[in-house]
Design a protein around this motif. Structure first.
Motif, short mmCIF file in Angstrom:
data_model
loop_
_atom_site.label_atom_id
_atom_site.label_comp_id
_atom_site.label_asym_id
_atom_site.label_seq_id
_atom_site.Cartn_x
_atom_site.Cartn_y
_atom_site.Cartn_z
N LEU A 43 4.05 -4.96 -5.25
CA LEU A 43 3.58 -4.25 -4.06
C LEU A 43 2.67 -5.13 -3.21
CD1 LEU A 43 2.81 -0.74 -5.57
CD2 LEU A 43 4.59 -1.29 -3.91
N TRP A 44 1.80 -5.88 -3.85
CA TRP A 44 0.89 -6.77 -3.13
C TRP A 44 1.68 -7.82 -2.35
CZ3 TRP A 44 -2.35 -11.26 -5.33
CH2 TRP A 44 -3.34 -11.63 -4.42
N GLY A 45 2.68 -8.41 -3.00
CA GLY A 45 3.52 -9.40 -2.33
C GLY A 45 4.25 -8.83 -1.14
N LEU A 49 3.83 -9.92 2.77
CA LEU A 49 4.96 -10.30 3.62
C LEU A 49 5.02 -9.46 4.89
CD1 LEU A 49 7.79 -10.84 0.98
CD2 LEU A 49 6.60 -12.59 2.32
N VAL A 50 4.55 -8.22 4.80
CA VAL A 50 4.53 -7.35 5.97
C VAL A 50 3.48 -7.83 6.96
CG1 VAL A 50 3.97 -4.98 6.71
CG2 VAL A 50 5.45 -5.35 4.76
N LEU A 55 -6.96 -9.14 0.97
CA LEU A 55 -7.83 -8.16 0.33
C LEU A 55 -7.38 -6.74 0.65
CD1 LEU A 55 -10.29 -7.59 -1.39
CD2 LEU A 55 -11.68 -7.68 0.68
N PHE A 56 -7.05 -6.48 1.90
CA PHE A 56 -6.58 -5.15 2.29
C PHE A 56 -5.24 -4.84 1.61
CE2 PHE A 56 -4.53 -2.15 5.31
CZ PHE A 56 -5.40 -1.09 5.11
N ALA A 57 -4.37 -5.83 1.52
CA ALA A 57 -3.08 -5.64 0.85
C ALA A 57 -3.29 -5.33 -0.63
CB ALA A 57 -2.22 -6.89 1.01
N ALA A 58 -4.27 -5.99 -1.26
CA ALA A 58 -4.56 -5.72 -2.67
C ALA A 58 -5.07 -4.29 -2.86
CB ALA A 58 -5.58 -6.72 -3.20
#
Length: 112
Positions: A43-45, A49-50, A55-58
């Motif tokens: 999900l983080w990856g 990519l999006v 940090l926000f993606a994590a």
């Protein structure tokens, strides 16, 4: 034991009379843990990519991975809990057997 018999035994899971095995319990725990981490990192990856910041993606991946793990990882979680329950039940049986050996007449003692 043949390979087919080993495969059948693995698919059946813990049996009522069988002793639970430490290796199976640890294996199911580590499998579930690795799958949870894998779900988070996938999900983080995807979120990286999006175009989200790391940090926000994590944080978003963490929030999304919790409910998704309930749905996607239900079978490994059930296997882990079945192994855990088998170990607890075996410990209770051993304790009851020991209690029976130590006090065959079943006298209750005041433990306060």
């Amino acid at each position: 034991m043949s390979d087919a018999a080993v495969g059948d035994a693995r698919q059946q899971g813990p049996q009522q009379g069988a002793q639970p095995q430490f290796g199976r319990w640890m294996g199911s725990m580590w499998l579930y843990t690795a799958l949870r981490f894998g779900l988070f990192f996938v999900l983080w990856g995807i979120l990286l990519l999006v175009g989200l910041e790391a940090l926000f993606a994590a944080l978003v991946a963490l929030v999304l991975s919790v409910p998704l793990s309930f749905v996607l990882l239900a079978k490994p979680r059930r296997a882990f809990t079945a192994q855990l329950e088998a170990r607890v039940d075996a410990q209770r049986r051993r304790r009851a057997d020991l209690d029976q050996q130590l006090d065959p007449e079943g006298h209750e003692t005041d433990r306060d």
